[in-house]
Design an enzyme around this catalytic site. Structure first.
Site, PDB file in Angstrom:
ATOM      1  N   ASP A 147       0.889  -1.171   0.000  1.00  0.00           N
ATOM      2  CA  ASP A 147       0.000   0.000   0.000  1.00  0.00           C
ATOM      3  C   ASP A 147       0.925   1.219   0.000  1.00  0.00           C
ATOM      4  O   ASP A 147       2.121   1.121   0.298  1.00  0.00           O
ATOM      5  CB  ASP A 147      -0.864  -0.051   1.264  1.00  0.00           C
ATOM      6  CG  ASP A 147      -1.533   1.269   1.582  1.00  0.00           C
ATOM      7  OD1 ASP A 147      -2.241   1.803   0.705  1.00  0.00           O
ATOM      8  OD2 ASP A 147      -1.328   1.784   2.686  1.00  0.00           O
ATOM      9  N   ASP A 190      -0.219   5.135   0.847  1.00  0.00           N
ATOM     10  CA  ASP A 190      -0.495   6.152   1.874  1.00  0.00           C
ATOM     11  C   ASP A 190      -0.616   5.537   3.261  1.00  0.00           C
ATOM     12  O   ASP A 190      -1.451   4.693   3.495  1.00  0.00           O
ATOM     13  CB  ASP A 190      -1.767   6.914   1.506  1.00  0.00           C
ATOM     14  CG  ASP A 190      -1.559   7.750   0.251  1.00  0.00           C
ATOM     15  OD1 ASP A 190      -2.292   7.554  -0.721  1.00  0.00           O
ATOM     16  OD2 ASP A 190      -0.629   8.568   0.238  1.00  0.00           O
ATOM     17  N   GLU A 249      -0.777  11.143   5.054  1.00  0.00           N
ATOM     18  CA  GLU A 249      -2.134  11.681   5.164  1.00  0.00           C
ATOM     19  C   GLU A 249      -2.246  13.005   5.931  1.00  0.00           C
ATOM     20  O   GLU A 249      -2.668  14.023   5.369  1.00  0.00           O
ATOM     21  CB  GLU A 249      -3.058  10.630   5.826  1.00  0.00           C
ATOM     22  CG  GLU A 249      -3.281   9.384   4.998  1.00  0.00           C
ATOM     23  CD  GLU A 249      -4.101   9.596   3.728  1.00  0.00           C
ATOM     24  OE1 GLU A 249      -4.363   8.631   3.004  1.00  0.00           O
ATOM     25  OE2 GLU A 249      -4.493  10.760   3.444  1.00  0.00           O
TER      26      GLU A 249
HETATM   27  C1  XBP Z   1      -5.262   6.212   0.760  1.00  0.00           C
HETATM   28  C2  XBP Z   1      -6.384   6.931   0.137  1.00  0.00           C
HETATM   29  C3  XBP Z   1      -6.093   8.001  -0.875  1.00  0.00           C
HETATM   30  C4  XBP Z   1      -5.372   9.178  -0.190  1.00  0.00           C
HETATM   31  C5  XBP Z   1      -5.505  10.451  -0.993  1.00  0.00           C
HETATM   32  O1  XBP Z   1      -4.679   5.435  -0.252  1.00  0.00           O
HETATM   33  O2  XBP Z   1      -7.526   6.624   0.423  1.00  0.00           O
HETATM   34  O3  XBP Z   1      -7.324   8.434  -1.394  1.00  0.00           O
HETATM   35  O4  XBP Z   1      -5.995   9.435   1.061  1.00  0.00           O
HETATM   36  O5  XBP Z   1      -4.995  10.249  -2.281  1.00  0.00           O
HETATM   37  P1  XBP Z   1      -3.862   4.041   0.106  1.00  0.00           P
HETATM   38  P2  XBP Z   1      -5.877  10.683  -3.563  1.00  0.00           P
HETATM   39  O6  XBP Z   1      -4.659   2.934  -0.551  1.00  0.00           O
HETATM   40  O7  XBP Z   1      -2.497   4.247  -0.514  1.00  0.00           O
HETATM   41  O8  XBP Z   1      -3.789   3.923   1.612  1.00  0.00           O
HETATM   42  O9  XBP Z   1      -6.421  12.058  -3.270  1.00  0.00           O
HETATM   43  O10 XBP Z   1      -4.902  10.644  -4.699  1.00  0.00           O
HETATM   44  O11 XBP Z   1      -6.962   9.640  -3.657  1.00  0.00           O
HETATM   45 MG    MG Z   2      -2.990   3.228   3.247  1.00  0.00          MG
END
Ligand code: XBP
Ligand code: MG
Length: 256
Positions: free
Chosen positions: A10, A12, A19
């Site tokens: 993953d 973020d 975040e």
């Molecule tokens: C986490 C998310 C993403 C980010 C924001 O992604 O839900 O939407 O919060 O990025 P991950 P975008 O699966 O890597 O934990 O605004 O580009 O969606």
């Molecule tokens: Mg994540």
């Protein structure tokens, strides 16, 4: 018999703690640039993280926190434009070097490559954000380390739906039992589990440390480093105090 063949990360919250000070700040800068009086506090953003996907998160905010507002233009276009602006601010934050990789990530990627294991990414964020994070946080050419990058709108249903992990496994041509997934959130664990991945390593962060990770193999506060051991919250802790390939091979073998 299951054999470790790939690590699927993953982005973020897992590769980097993006975040609170990354995406949230980028959203607020986009709102300001659009002349909107919206501001997502650390606490509000924590609530909004229940919805994955930046565009989906904006739509959710409109529906549930600002029903009084009706965007003047086409709603989908309004949201897409706002999200594009937000992504430009997030990429600027990455370019400034302000969002480092989490402990143990660079080390584990090097170890995996040295042992001939394949690498992949399964994320909700955009491909541009993935490329910018890897481009700024890892050596030149690091994008080529990853055989498969599954990101953003490549699938219609985002985490906790399993679609992105199914897409990545299909693109890798591997069985779910031959990979270990790395996640930070309950949504991400749910997505990996429902794609059939049994070995899921969770590294929590400020937004996810209170979440329920029943399906995770192990829950840690980070992958750890030799000089900075991980704190194990649940599951079998790494004997060396940090996650390495031998530990991951043991997780896969123990599953048999
Ligand atoms: C986490 C998310 C993403 C980010 C924001 O992604 O839900 O939407 O919060 O990025 P991950 P975008 O699966 O890597 O934990 O605004 O580009 O969606
Ligand atoms: Mg994540």
């Amino acid at each position: 018999m299951a054999e470790l063949k790939a690590l699927v990360f993953d982005v973020d919250g897992t590769l980097a703690d993006t975040e609170r000070d990354g995406h949230r700040v980028a959203f607020n800068r986009a709102f300001e640039a659009a002349g909107l009086d919206w501001h997502w506090s650390v606490e509000r953003y924590g609530e909004l993280l229940a919805v994955t996907g930046g565009k989906e998160r904006i739509a959710h905010y409109l529906d549930h926190y600002r029903p009084d507002l009706e965007p003047s233009a086409d709603r989908a276009q309004f949201i897409a434009d706002l999200h594009r602006e937000k992504t430009s601010h997030f990429m600027a934050a990455l370019a400034s070097g302000g969002i480092p990789l989490r402990p143990g990530i660079a080390r584990l990627l090097d170890e995996a490559r040295a042992e001939g294991l394949r690498l992949a990414i399964a994320t909700t964020t955009t491909p541009e954000n993935v490329e910018a994070l890897i481009g700024h946080a890892l050596p030149a050419g690091a994008m080529d380390w990853f055989d498969v990058i599954g990101a953003g709108d490549i699938v219609a249903a985002k985490k906790p739906a399993p679609d992105i992990y199914r897409w990545v496994l299909d693109a890798l041509g591997l069985r779910a039992g031959d990979v270990v997934a790395f996640e930070d959130s309950a949504h991400g664990v749910c997505a990996a589990r429902d794609a059939g991945i049994a070995q899921i390593v969770v590294t929590t962060n400020g937004y996810t440390e209170q979440q329920e990770f029943a399906s995770a193999t192990v829950v840690l506060d980070a992958l750890g480093e030799p000089q900075d051991p991980a704190r194990c919250v649940r599951g079998a802790p790494p004997a060396l105090g940090y996650v390495d390939i031998a530990y991951l091979r043991g997780l896969v073998a123990a599953r048999e």
